[in-house]
Design a protein around this motif. Structure first.
Motif, short mmCIF file in Angstrom:
data_model
loop_
_atom_site.label_atom_id
_atom_site.label_comp_id
_atom_site.label_asym_id
_atom_site.label_seq_id
_atom_site.Cartn_x
_atom_site.Cartn_y
_atom_site.Cartn_z
N ASP A 454 7.19 -4.58 14.35
CA ASP A 454 5.81 -4.21 14.20
C ASP A 454 5.56 -3.97 12.60
O ASP A 454 6.00 -3.22 11.94
CB ASP A 454 5.18 -2.67 14.51
N LEU A 455 4.79 -5.05 11.93
CA LEU A 455 4.87 -5.39 10.54
C LEU A 455 4.10 -4.26 9.89
O LEU A 455 4.23 -3.90 8.54
CB LEU A 455 4.54 -6.72 10.00
N GLU A 456 3.23 -3.84 10.59
CA GLU A 456 2.11 -2.59 10.06
C GLU A 456 3.06 -1.44 9.74
O GLU A 456 2.61 -0.64 8.87
CB GLU A 456 1.19 -2.49 10.92
N LYS A 457 3.97 -1.33 10.78
CA LYS A 457 4.64 0.11 10.67
C LYS A 457 5.73 -0.37 9.34
O LYS A 457 6.30 0.74 8.82
CB LYS A 457 5.26 0.36 11.79
N GLN A 458 6.16 -1.21 9.19
CA GLN A 458 7.27 -1.73 8.34
C GLN A 458 6.72 -1.71 6.55
O GLN A 458 7.48 -1.27 5.93
CB GLN A 458 7.88 -3.11 8.52
#
Length: 470
Positions: A454-458
């Motif tokens: 999940d790129l938004e979390k990364q």
């Protein structure tokens, strides 16, 4: 069950009608329709604006060239829109279209057809309709989204197809008829010295537009395929001057005759290969009457646009896939690529197959439609909708001395300028892994878990200066 257009992000939205107007409502609700200010010129202005928006938004032109009838273009310039029009999930359009072709449904006649709300027996096409000039060297205004409907003189069964139609006079059209069903019907009548009654439908619903491009044997009425796509009988009506049946909810209908033993200059015209079809002596249509809805809408397809390409691609892919699966159970999917103008380059995805079968598949693909010029067969791990993936397979799994198939002096597209009046060469590329290769040799690299990240979390959206984390 009838296909109903609905807004995917809005619950409880009223159903939208299965005609062009309902489809425009759908596109507008999804922010995929741009209403263009008055003032676009019919010569190049409409086509230029439509091309700039092609693939991202349909274009609705109010008062084009000062004409009171509006123009719409680009209504099927996205695969997603076509899937939405068919009411299917992404990737299911070919199966749905194949089922409609295999299970056509009879149409029914309408008592009060909207397409005949207004009738003109005195015809001056350029005064009645806003017919644009598209490309720089086109010979003049063209009707490009007209469904030409004609009956087989022997059986009475209709055929529906799109032919380019040049405005040659107030009630006269020049028509390019390729060697298909319409031409066969006409030749049968011309041999008797008789004209062939026809109708030209402008402003059909998207599913009827798609059905018109079905590749089916002669004596298969594409309006019955349209009924199957709608999930209920399509409403039709006889013309006012001949017995041809046309979609009752169309915007505009031109009624007329293909004239026996008359040929006149037609062309040049910008075609789907991004080149011009040449000027030549071609068939002639005389229009006897024009009928239309109150406040009609004129649909135009810009020559060489995405809409032009996709309208032919989806039905062809469905037909080709159907034929190929019957011959080769290993075939999983097919795709006519944009780089091959959705006609000339076919990518075929296969699963488990036998040694040498890929070459048979290539030959079967060439036999499925004469337009196909280059075929690439790839394994199931290659995304055939991504030309970079297909090119990668050719780069790493293909050797010309053993994996290339070439056929010379075969029938191709007469609109391909590299051919000699349609006669040319075909190439097939077996870009599948050798079946006897060691497994590790052709094992694709991958990072485990990459697709699940999940790129938004990364990504730290608040921290934009990398120096602060040193």
């Amino acid at each position: 069950m009838e296909k109903i257009f609905s807004h995917p992000s809005q619950e409880g939205l009223r159903p939208l009608g299965a005609d062009l107007r309902g489809w425009l409502d759908f596109l507008q609700l999804n922010k995929c329709l741009s209403v263009i200010k008055p003032g676009n010129e019919l010569r190049f202005g409409v086509a230029g604006t439509a091309n700039r928006l092609d693939g991202s938004s349909a274009s609705f032109f109010s008062q084009p060239g000062g004409h009171k009838v509006p123009i719409v273009s680009g209504v099927l310039s996205s695969r997603l829109w076509i899937e939405q029009a068919m009411g299917v999930d992404p990737g299911q359009a070919l199966e749905q279209f194949k089922n409609a072709c295999n299970n056509p449904m009879a149409w029914r006649e309408s008592a009060e057809p909207p397409c005949q709300e207004v009738i003109h027996h005195h015809v001056d096409l350029l005064k009645l309709l806003p017919i644009p000039v598209h490309n720089e060297h086109d010979s003049g205004p063209y009707i490009t989204a007209g469904l030409l409907i004609a009956k087989n003189p022997q059986t009475g069964i209709q055929n529906v197809a799109i032919h380019r139609l040049q405005i040659s006079g107030p009630n006269r059209l020049g028509a390019l008829l390729l060697p298909r069903h319409t031409l066969a019907f006409f030749q049968s009548m011309e041999d008797q010295g008789k004209d062939l009654d026809i109708a030209i439908v402008i402003g059909a619903d998207p599913l009827t537009l798609l059905a018109s491009q079905a590749i089916v044997p002669i004596n298969h009425d594409e309006l019955e395929i349209a009924s199957a796509l709608h999930g209920q009988p399509l409403e039709v009506t006889p013309c006012v001057t001949n017995a041809t049946r046309v979609p009752a909810h169309a915007e505009i209908v031109l009624e007329g005759r293909l004239l026996a033993n008359i040929r006149e200059d037609e062309g040049p015209f910008g075609e789907f290969p991004q080149y011009y079809g040449e000027k030549a002596k071609r068939h002639v249509i005389e229009i006897d009457a024009v009928t239309h809805r109150k406040k009609p809408i004129f649909h135009t397809i810009v020559g060489g646009s995405i809409e032009h390409l996709l309208l032919g691609a989806i039905p062809r892919e469905a037909t080709i896939l159907n034929q190929m699966k019957k011959l080769f159970p290993s075939v999983l999917n097919v795709h006519l690529s944009r780089g091959g103008v959705c006609r000339y380059h076919l990518f075929v995805q296969v699963g488990s197959h036998f040694d040498g079968e890929a070459k048979n598949i290539i030959l079967g693909a060439f036999a499925s439609h004469y337009d196909i010029k280059h075929v690439v067969v790839v394994d199931s791990d290659v995304d055939i909708y991504d030309s970079t993936e297909v090119e990668w397979a050719i780069a790493t799994r293909f050797q010309a001395h053993k994996d290339l198939v070439m056929i010379e002096n075969s029938q191709g597209s007469k609109l391909d300028p590299s051919t000699a009046n349609g006669i040319g060469s075909k190439l097939g590329f077996d870009a599948t892994r050798p079946l006897d290769a060691q497994k590790f040799k052709f094992l694709r690299i991958r990072v485990p878990g990459e697709k699940d990240i999940d790129l938004e979390k990364q990504i730290d959206s608040h921290l934009v200066d990398w120096r602060k984390v040193l």
